[in-house]
Design a protein around this motif. Structure first.
Motif, short mmCIF file in Angstrom:
data_model
loop_
_atom_site.label_atom_id
_atom_site.label_comp_id
_atom_site.label_asym_id
_atom_site.label_seq_id
_atom_site.Cartn_x
_atom_site.Cartn_y
_atom_site.Cartn_z
N UNK A 3 46.35 75.67 93.53
CA UNK A 3 46.14 75.72 94.86
C UNK A 3 47.24 76.74 95.35
N UNK A 4 48.31 76.45 94.94
CA UNK A 4 49.55 77.27 95.41
C UNK A 4 49.26 78.71 94.86
N UNK A 5 48.68 78.83 93.99
CA UNK A 5 48.55 80.25 93.30
C UNK A 5 47.42 80.97 93.95
N UNK A 6 46.35 80.07 94.49
CA UNK A 6 45.31 80.90 95.34
C UNK A 6 45.91 81.49 96.63
N UNK A 7 46.52 80.40 96.99
CA UNK A 7 47.14 81.00 98.68
C UNK A 7 48.13 81.90 98.39
N UNK A 8 48.93 82.02 97.41
CA UNK A 8 49.70 83.30 97.17
C UNK A 8 49.02 84.35 97.15
N UNK A 9 47.85 84.64 96.19
CA UNK A 9 47.31 85.62 95.88
C UNK A 9 46.66 86.05 97.08
N UNK A 10 46.02 85.05 97.97
CA UNK A 10 45.15 85.55 99.09
C UNK A 10 46.34 86.18 100.02
N UNK A 11 47.32 85.70 100.35
CA UNK A 11 48.14 86.02 101.21
C UNK A 11 48.87 87.50 100.80
N UNK A 12 49.32 87.51 99.68
CA UNK A 12 49.71 88.94 99.08
C UNK A 12 48.77 89.91 99.05
N UNK A 13 47.41 89.68 98.73
CA UNK A 13 46.43 90.63 98.60
C UNK A 13 46.22 91.44 99.97
N UNK A 14 46.10 90.32 101.13
CA UNK A 14 46.00 90.80 102.51
C UNK A 14 47.31 91.95 102.85
N UNK A 15 48.41 91.54 102.45
CA UNK A 15 49.50 92.11 102.70
C UNK A 15 49.69 93.50 102.10
N UNK A 16 49.32 93.80 100.81
CA UNK A 16 49.75 94.74 99.95
C UNK A 16 48.61 95.76 100.18
N UNK A 17 47.59 95.24 100.67
CA UNK A 17 46.28 96.24 101.04
C UNK A 17 46.59 97.08 102.03
N UNK A 18 47.75 96.93 102.84
CA UNK A 18 48.00 97.95 104.13
C UNK A 18 48.94 99.08 103.21
N UNK A 19 49.56 98.84 102.01
CA UNK A 19 50.41 99.75 101.78
C UNK A 19 49.67 100.88 100.90
N UNK A 20 50.27 102.00 100.57
CA UNK A 20 49.86 103.06 99.76
C UNK A 20 50.60 102.92 98.48
N UNK A 21 51.75 102.63 98.24
CA UNK A 21 52.59 102.41 97.37
C UNK A 21 53.53 101.26 97.34
N UNK A 22 53.32 100.57 96.25
CA UNK A 22 54.46 99.43 96.18
C UNK A 22 55.42 99.77 94.85
N UNK A 23 56.52 99.72 95.07
CA UNK A 23 57.62 100.05 94.03
C UNK A 23 58.35 98.85 93.54
N UNK A 24 58.36 98.39 92.36
CA UNK A 24 59.05 97.33 92.13
C UNK A 24 60.37 97.42 91.39
N UNK A 25 61.43 97.09 91.59
CA UNK A 25 62.88 97.09 90.94
C UNK A 25 62.83 95.87 90.02
N UNK A 26 62.58 96.05 88.71
CA UNK A 26 62.25 95.00 87.75
C UNK A 26 63.63 94.70 87.33
N UNK A 27 64.88 95.07 87.46
CA UNK A 27 65.93 94.90 86.67
C UNK A 27 65.79 95.58 85.30
N UNK A 28 66.81 95.15 84.28
CA UNK A 28 66.77 95.94 83.16
C UNK A 28 66.97 95.10 82.00
N UNK A 29 66.27 95.84 80.71
CA UNK A 29 66.54 94.64 79.70
C UNK A 29 64.95 94.45 78.86
N UNK A 30 65.06 93.77 78.16
CA UNK A 30 63.69 93.26 77.61
C UNK A 30 63.47 91.73 77.67
N UNK A 31 63.97 91.01 78.67
CA UNK A 31 63.77 89.66 78.85
C UNK A 31 62.32 89.72 79.43
#
Ligand SMILES: Nc1ncnc2c1ncn2[C@@H]1O[C@H](COP(=O)(O)OP(=O)(O)O)[C@@H](O)[C@H]1O
Ligand SMILES: [Mg+2]
Length: 296
Positions: A119-147
């Protein structure tokens, strides 16, 4: 009170759920080695794109050193962990920083993806989807290494930007990261961004070495995204918790970020091959967590 924070930025983004006409593009900015300039790349590319009137979100997913907020002049009040705890909406977690760049402070919440209920996953994805659809580009700072967390983010994004510098270990570590992404996540395409280089020739040499090895031993194709020169103005900007794009827009580094941002925007526009929308991006992270047997 953090000296690097612009207090007038401290209001929250509100969700209007409007859908952008073009799909959001997600770029993971990663590296084999720490300290090569990922966070500066994310912040300055975001700034260059924002100055070109693109709607940009940055996700700070560096579990080791989450410091994107400093460059954006904000102190996040909440993180993804608060959303997962059920105490905050995502709209409260995401905050606008300098130049209107939206920041999702994710470092302390990403690990909690592993213990979400369905249930939490669905709520997270639904909220995130609505927010990121307003963006042109998303950049993720992932940190480094192979973890695992670094490679999850890189593999879940549509495009992977690997930052390399002329230090010998940076090249070897970049190769090791590409190798893991190829072998465990079946990634085949990477952008190489040479940072902290003396000139274009040095950047080309780095790219040539890496791309020849990747093609020969991994059958992976590396594209050259561009290069950022070693620039004292960037170091000066960092000391002031600023982006060189705004403190010295005419400096060699800032001009180079502008060139790279244009190339990225061009690639986004030309890109017919779409691996997934941001919702898919997080779905993949959740799927990997599930596969590892961490699902509740
Ligand atoms: N193009 C550049 N010119 C000069 N110094 C740089 C450049 N890129 C990075 N640096 C130096 O490297 C440091 C680490 O950068 P940072 O973005 O925090 O790396 P990472 O996020 O990969 O750990 C910066 O504080 C700066 O001193
Ligand atoms: Mg960093």
């Amino acid at each position: 009170m953090n000296a690097c924070v612009d207090t007038d930025n401290q209001h929250h983004i509100h969700q209007d759920c409007s859908v952008s006409p073009s799909p959001t593009h997600v770029f993971a900015v990663t590296s084999g080695k720490g300290g090569v300039g990922k966070t500066n790349v994310v912040a300055n590319l975001a700034a260059a794109l924002a100055l070109a009137r693109k709607r940009v979100m940055v996700i700070d997913a560096d579990l080791g050193l989450a410091n994107l907020d400093l460059f954006l002049g904000v102190t996040p009040q909440y993180t993804l962990a608060d959303f997962f705890a059920g105490t905050r909406a995502l709209t409260d977690v995401i905050i606008p920083g300098r130049l209107g760049i939206a920041l999702l402070p994710a470092a302390s919440g990403v690990q909690e993806v592993t213990s979400l209920s369905g249930e939490q996953k669905i709520s997270f994805l639904t909220e995130l989807d609505a927010l990121t659809h307003r963006m042109d580009v998303v950049l993720v700072d992932t940190g480094s290494g192979i973890s695992d967390t670094v490679t999850y983010f890189a593999a879940a994004a549509q495009e992977i930007i690997v930052v390399v510098t002329p230090e010998p270990s940076a090249l070897a570590d970049a190769y090791a990261l590409v190798k893991v992404l190829v072998s465990t996540h079946q990634e085949k395409r990477f952008w190489i961004l040479a940072n902290n280089v003396e000139n274009e020739r040095e950047a080309a040499r780095l790219y040539d070495t890496l791309s020849r090895m990747a093609l020969r031993f991994l059958n992976a194709s590396l594209d050259f995204l561009g290069w950022i020169p070693r620039d004292r103005e960037l170091v000066r900007a960092v000391a002031r918790c600023q982006m060189v794009m705004t403190t010295a827009p005419q400096s060699p580094a800032a001009r180079a970020f502008m060139v790279v941002a244009h190339r990225l925007a061009g690639a986004v526009a030309a890109e017919a091959r779409v691996k997934g929308c941001p919702q898919f991006f997080f779905r993949r992270i959740l799927a990997v967590a599930g596969k590892k047997g961490w699902e509740t």
